[in-house]
Design an enzyme around this catalytic site. Structure first.
Site, PDB file in Angstrom:
ATOM      1  N   THR A   1      -4.410  -7.683  11.104  1.00 15.21           N
ATOM      2  CA  THR A   1      -5.195  -7.071  10.026  1.00 15.21           C
ATOM      3  C   THR A   1      -6.645  -7.533  10.130  1.00 15.21           C
ATOM      4  O   THR A   1      -6.918  -8.691  10.448  1.00 15.21           O
ATOM      5  CB  THR A   1      -4.582  -7.335   8.623  1.00 15.21           C
ATOM      6  OG1 THR A   1      -5.477  -6.857   7.624  1.00 15.21           O
ATOM      7  CG2 THR A   1      -4.265  -8.788   8.372  1.00 15.21           C
TER       8      THR A   1
ATOM      9  N   ASN B   1      -4.237 -11.965  15.995  1.00 16.89           N
ATOM     10  CA  ASN B   1      -4.998 -10.712  15.977  1.00 16.89           C
ATOM     11  C   ASN B   1      -5.583 -10.412  17.354  1.00 16.89           C
ATOM     12  O   ASN B   1      -5.852 -11.326  18.126  1.00 16.89           O
ATOM     13  CB  ASN B   1      -6.132 -10.796  14.941  1.00 16.89           C
ATOM     14  CG  ASN B   1      -6.435  -9.454  14.325  1.00 16.89           C
ATOM     15  OD1 ASN B   1      -5.572  -8.850  13.701  1.00 16.89           O
ATOM     16  ND2 ASN B   1      -7.638  -8.947  14.521  1.00 16.89           N
TER      17      ASN B   1
ATOM     18  N   CYS C   1       5.498  13.703 -13.539  1.00 14.24           N
ATOM     19  CA  CYS C   1       6.760  13.144 -14.067  1.00 14.24           C
ATOM     20  C   CYS C   1       7.241  11.932 -13.290  1.00 14.24           C
ATOM     21  O   CYS C   1       8.249  11.326 -13.643  1.00 14.24           O
ATOM     22  CB  CYS C   1       7.836  14.213 -14.101  1.00 14.24           C
ATOM     23  SG  CYS C   1       8.486  14.626 -12.475  1.00 14.24           S
TER      24      CYS C   1
ATOM     25  N   HIS D   1       0.817  -1.218   0.000  1.00 13.81           N
ATOM     26  CA  HIS D   1       0.000   0.000   0.000  1.00 13.81           C
ATOM     27  C   HIS D   1       0.852   1.269   0.000  1.00 13.81           C
ATOM     28  O   HIS D   1       0.360   2.346   0.330  1.00 13.81           O
ATOM     29  CB  HIS D   1      -0.960   0.003   1.204  1.00 13.81           C
ATOM     30  CG  HIS D   1      -2.067  -1.008   1.083  1.00 13.81           C
ATOM     31  ND1 HIS D   1      -2.894  -1.346   2.123  1.00 13.81           N
ATOM     32  CD2 HIS D   1      -2.478  -1.753   0.029  1.00 13.81           C
ATOM     33  CE1 HIS D   1      -3.762  -2.267   1.720  1.00 13.81           C
ATOM     34  NE2 HIS D   1      -3.525  -2.530   0.455  1.00 13.81           N
TER      35      HIS D   1
HETATM   36  N1  APR Z   1      -1.899  -6.891  18.056  1.00 10.24           N
HETATM   37  C1  APR Z   1      -2.553  -7.602  17.096  1.00 10.24           C
HETATM   38  N2  APR Z   1      -3.640  -7.127  16.444  1.00 10.24           N
HETATM   39  C2  APR Z   1      -4.066  -5.890  16.766  1.00 10.24           C
HETATM   40  C3  APR Z   1      -3.436  -5.092  17.746  1.00 10.24           C
HETATM   41  C4  APR Z   1      -2.309  -5.639  18.408  1.00 10.24           C
HETATM   42  N3  APR Z   1      -1.637  -4.969  19.364  1.00 10.24           N
HETATM   43  N4  APR Z   1      -4.107  -3.920  17.832  1.00 10.24           N
HETATM   44  C5  APR Z   1      -5.101  -3.970  16.940  1.00 10.24           C
HETATM   45  N5  APR Z   1      -5.095  -5.157  16.287  1.00 10.24           N
HETATM   46  C6  APR Z   1      -5.986  -5.640  15.233  1.00 10.24           C
HETATM   47  C7  APR Z   1      -7.380  -5.093  15.285  1.00 10.24           C
HETATM   48  O1  APR Z   1      -8.183  -5.900  16.150  1.00 10.24           O
HETATM   49  C8  APR Z   1      -7.825  -5.162  13.833  1.00 10.24           C
HETATM   50  O2  APR Z   1      -8.459  -6.395  13.540  1.00 10.24           O
HETATM   51  O3  APR Z   1      -5.460  -5.192  14.016  1.00 10.24           O
HETATM   52  C9  APR Z   1      -6.504  -5.065  13.051  1.00 10.24           C
HETATM   53  C10 APR Z   1      -6.313  -3.745  12.318  1.00 10.24           C
HETATM   54  O4  APR Z   1      -7.296  -3.637  11.327  1.00 10.24           O
HETATM   55  P1  APR Z   1      -7.443  -2.331  10.416  1.00 10.24           P
HETATM   56  O5  APR Z   1      -7.450  -1.113  11.266  1.00 10.24           O
HETATM   57  O6  APR Z   1      -8.593  -2.546   9.512  1.00 10.24           O
HETATM   58  O7  APR Z   1      -6.058  -2.300   9.619  1.00 10.24           O
HETATM   59  P2  APR Z   1      -5.651  -3.117   8.313  1.00 10.24           P
HETATM   60  O8  APR Z   1      -6.303  -4.449   8.289  1.00 10.24           O
HETATM   61  O9  APR Z   1      -4.174  -3.059   8.232  1.00 10.24           O
HETATM   62  O10 APR Z   1      -6.275  -2.217   7.178  1.00 10.24           O
HETATM   63  C11 APR Z   1      -6.049  -2.550   5.849  1.00 10.24           C
HETATM   64  O11 APR Z   1      -7.151  -0.559   5.198  1.00 10.24           O
HETATM   65  O12 APR Z   1      -7.671   1.708   5.151  1.00 10.24           O
HETATM   66  C12 APR Z   1      -6.866   0.730   4.669  1.00 10.24           C
HETATM   67  O13 APR Z   1      -4.930   1.188   3.508  1.00 10.24           O
HETATM   68  C13 APR Z   1      -5.395   0.966   4.825  1.00 10.24           C
HETATM   69  O14 APR Z   1      -3.634  -0.701   4.780  1.00 10.24           O
HETATM   70  C14 APR Z   1      -4.869  -0.350   5.367  1.00 10.24           C
HETATM   71  C15 APR Z   1      -5.978  -1.309   5.011  1.00 10.24           C
END
Ligand code: APR
Length: 238
Positions: free
Chosen positions: A176, A201, A121, A110
């Protein structure tokens, strides 16, 4: 029981890996998308409409990331990756905390918030060398944009990523939510090709996997990876 060696591993990280370093996630409590509308700050249309507003949002995030440090989760990944050149790290994160933990060749699907580029450019700039509040291209005088993939845009390095997926025997997802495609379907591709899956997660995302660890990455990863490293393999039930 099946024991798989510590190689041919595909690691996918999301915002959760950086949460313990003080970087806000996107969704859930304290998530960026609770305070901002995606269509205002993370689309090409928003940039064309009001680049100053976009840069205000990104400079704030850049400053926060520059001050932040990797956490134990980042260092645990670095330790695992150091075992083999066939362990690959693909991140959805635009921060540089994996690099700050010492990992080279991170695949930033990303983009990378620490760089900007000229839409006209294509010249690339480090954000440490661009002028605030509205950075301009020195070559063609266009307004620079952050080097991040916005909604509606295609992630970077997809060909390489799909190629790595085909070669992986273990797929590991860390922090994620599985809301954003195509990353959200990588585990299905890996699984369909015979890989075992491991999810770490903070919350249960409802995704089926062979191994699942609920909690903070900074706590789980050092223990889990040290266990794997001392045994020399990952054990799955089937
Ligand atoms: N350890 C493990 N997991 C965690 C922690 C932690 N300390 N803190 C939060 N999380 C988990 C949350 O429970 C959630 O499920 O990480 C996840 C983060 O999810 P998102 O905020 O949706 O992030 P992500 O999945 O990386 O988003 C994907 O969305 O907006 C776009 O471009 C942006 O790259 C990003 C993409």
């Amino acid at each position: 029981m099946i024991k798989l060696p510590l190689k041919n591993i595909f690691i996918l990280t999301g915002a959760g890996i950086s949460a313990e370093s003080g970087i806000a996630t996107f969704r859930g409590t304290g998530g960026l998308w609770n305070n901002y509308r995606i269509e205002d700050v993370a689309t090409p249309a928003a940039f064309n409409k009001n680049p100053s507003l976009i840069w205000e949002f990104y400079f704030e995030r850049i400053d926060k990331i520059r001050k932040s440090k990797p956490n134990d989760g980042h260092y645990a990944i670095k330790k695992l990756i150091s075992l083999s050149k066939n362990i690959h790290l693909i991140t959805q994160n635009v921060d540089d905390l994996h690099e700050k933990a010492g990992i080279k060749n991170v695949i930033h699907m990303h983009g990378d918030i620490m760089t900007a580029f000229c839409p006209k450019c294509k010249k690339k700039y480090s954000v440490t060398r661009i002028k605030r509040p509205l950075p301009m291209c020195k070559q063609c005088d266009s307004i620079l944009r952050p080097n991040v993939v916005w909604f509606g845009e295609k992630p970077i390095y997809l060909e390489k990523i799909y190629n790595l997926l085909t070669k992986s025997s273990v797929f590991i997802s860390i922090g994620t939510s599985g809301n954003v495609y195509p990353a959200a379907e990588f585990h299905l591709i890996a699984k369909s090709l015979g890989a075992r899956t491991v999810f770490i997660n903070l919350e249960d995302t409802g995704i089926q996997s062979d191994l699942f660890f609920l909690g903070k990455a900074g706590i789980i990863l050092p223990q889990l990876f040290d266990k794997w490293i001392s045994k020399g393999y990952i054990e799955f039930n089937k």
